[in-house]
Design an enzyme around this catalytic site. Structure first.
Site: not given
Ligand code: KE4
Length: 433
Positions: A146, A241, A269
């Protein structure tokens, strides 16, 4: 005594009136585990308190950022001071220079870095940059990884291993999907097939070097090395990533642990200490294509926001100055994982656990979990029961089988003991017919 969730239930009812699904990010709605999401009132250290006054040992930690625990004094102090000088200017500040320098020091493959406001912005921008740098349109995404909600990432596998993907969300066009190629995690041959089927058309390959969004899945021996070799040979930009693994698995993230140097890295994060921050960076030769130095456009009103920089600098500086935190935390989580498996065996259970550093989670399957297909074989309904059995015992897990757990250095030995006790009771409860 079981927890009461009456206030959370009332707030969830109210929230759904004017917020789609009652939440501002889907996973928070507990749809994967059922029941009502808890509404958080506050958090401190290893503990989170909901609106009903229930206290939880929490293993989400805002999906990663709170690696030293919630409301760490260094972070809250830095934010409280910075906000007095106004929350935002939309103009360059010294803190942004300090942040860039610290990131480049902690992650040596990053020679230049651009701050953005989320992991999604970081990954979207990194792929656009790779396309601008190579002049190629297609990119490879790994199934089950993701990278945020950018259109070109919301793609499911098409038919066959070497055709392009298809949208997996309404609103994403076929036109977008045709440039996203998919391959299973841990399967180098699929990458070779895609590269051979699309000669000189692939700009980038983006991957979570340790997957966290299928649950925790580790790269097989030689996999990351293989990706690096193929990308080098074919002029494909290798993007790690590390939004989740960055500053979590080690100061230098997964690339430090595995000794692989990507061309670009995306971050999020932990980098923001809990405030909205993302970043992308890497080789100077590539980063110099980013506007206004180069022609690849990317912008953001709040990018490098002074409050977010203050929070991120406070947290990253602590991690940079105290690298032993990683050894201690990683050792604790390794021990916890072994003890949870011991408990399972004592109950005649042989579920699969994947763990590296402070990333870990149980999979409700007894088969190895090495890619998205094997992760999908888990008994997600049973995980839902386990989730609630743990919640009732004051342990707040990520509300999905397909999420890694996030541990913090604020957890005490007593907290780890509590998690083990809750785990044993929960496993007994959900396996009692
Ligand atoms: P954000 O746009 O949510 O800040 O980051 C996206 C993202 C990109 N790459 C990786 C490896 C990630 O894990 C994420 C976001 N992680 C999720 C939890 N698995 C965020 C939680 C959510 O979507 O509310």
């Amino acid at each position: 005594m079981s927890f009461s969730f009456s206030k959370s239930q009332a707030y969830f009812e109210a929230a759904q009136k004017q917020i789609p699904g009652g939440v501002n990010s889907p996973v928070r709605a507990f749809k994967a585990v059922g029941g009502t999401p808890i509404f958080v009132k506050r958090a401190q250290g290893a503990y989170l308190f909901d609106e009903d006054g229930n206290r939880y040992i929490e293993l989400i930690n805002s999906w990663g950022p709170m690696i030293l625990g919630h409301a760490h004094p260094a972070v809250t102090e830095a934010v409280s001071r910075a906000v007095l000088d106004s929350p935002s200017f939309g103009a360059p500040t010294v803190r942004e220079i300090e942040m860039a320098a610290l990131i480049c020091k902690m992650v040596p493959s990053i020679e230049k870095v651009r701050m953005v406001n989320s992991g999604t912005e970081a990954t979207m921008s990194a792929v656009r940059l790779a396309r601008g740098y190579t002049g190629r349109d297609k990119f490879i995404k790994i199934e089950g990884c993701y990278h945020g909600h950018g259109d070109s990432f919301l793609i499911a596998a098409g038919s066959g291993a070497i055709t392009f993907g298809k949208p997996n969300s309404p609103g994403v066009t076929e036109g977008t999907a045709k440039d996203t190629l998919l391959a299973p995690y841990n399967y180098l041959e699929a990458i070779e097939n895609l590269v051979n089927a699309n000669p000189n058309q692939i700009a980038a390959l983006i991957i979570e070097p340790v997957a966290g969004n299928m649950g925790c899945i580790l790269p097989k021996k030689g996999y990351l090395e293989g990706l690096r070799k193929i990308c080098t040979e074919k002029g494909i930009v290798l993007i790690f990533d590390e939004v989740m693994t960055g500053f979590r698995l080690a100061k230098g993230g997964a690339q430090e642990v595995f000794g692989i140097t990507p061309d670009l890295t995306t971050l999020g994060k932990i980098i923001g200490g809990g405030l909205p921050v993302g970043a992308y960076g890497g080789k100077k030769e590539i980063m110099d294509y980013v506007s206004p130095q180069g022609s690849v456009y990317q912008a953001g009103t709040l990018s490098g926001n002074p409050i977010a920089m203050a929070a991120g600098l406070a947290l990253l500086s602590l991690l940079d100055a105290n690298p032993e935190v990683y050894h201690t935390l990683n050792t604790k989580v390794t021990e916890l994982t072994a003890e949870m498996q011991q408990i399972d065996r004592s109950l005649g259970l042989t579920y699969t656990y994947n763990q590296i550093g402070s990333m870990m989670n149980p999979f409700f399957t007894t088969a190895p979990v090495e890619d998205f297909e094997s992760a999908k074989k888990c008994d997600t309904a049973l995980f839902g029961k386990y989730f609630h059995a743990m919640l009732q015992r004051g342990v707040y897990l990520a509300p999905s089988q397909f999420e890694s757990w996030f541990f913090s250095a604020a957890l005490s030995d007593a907290d780890y003991e509590h998690i083990l006790k809750a785990h044993k009771a929960a496993m007994m409860e959900i396996h009692t017919a």
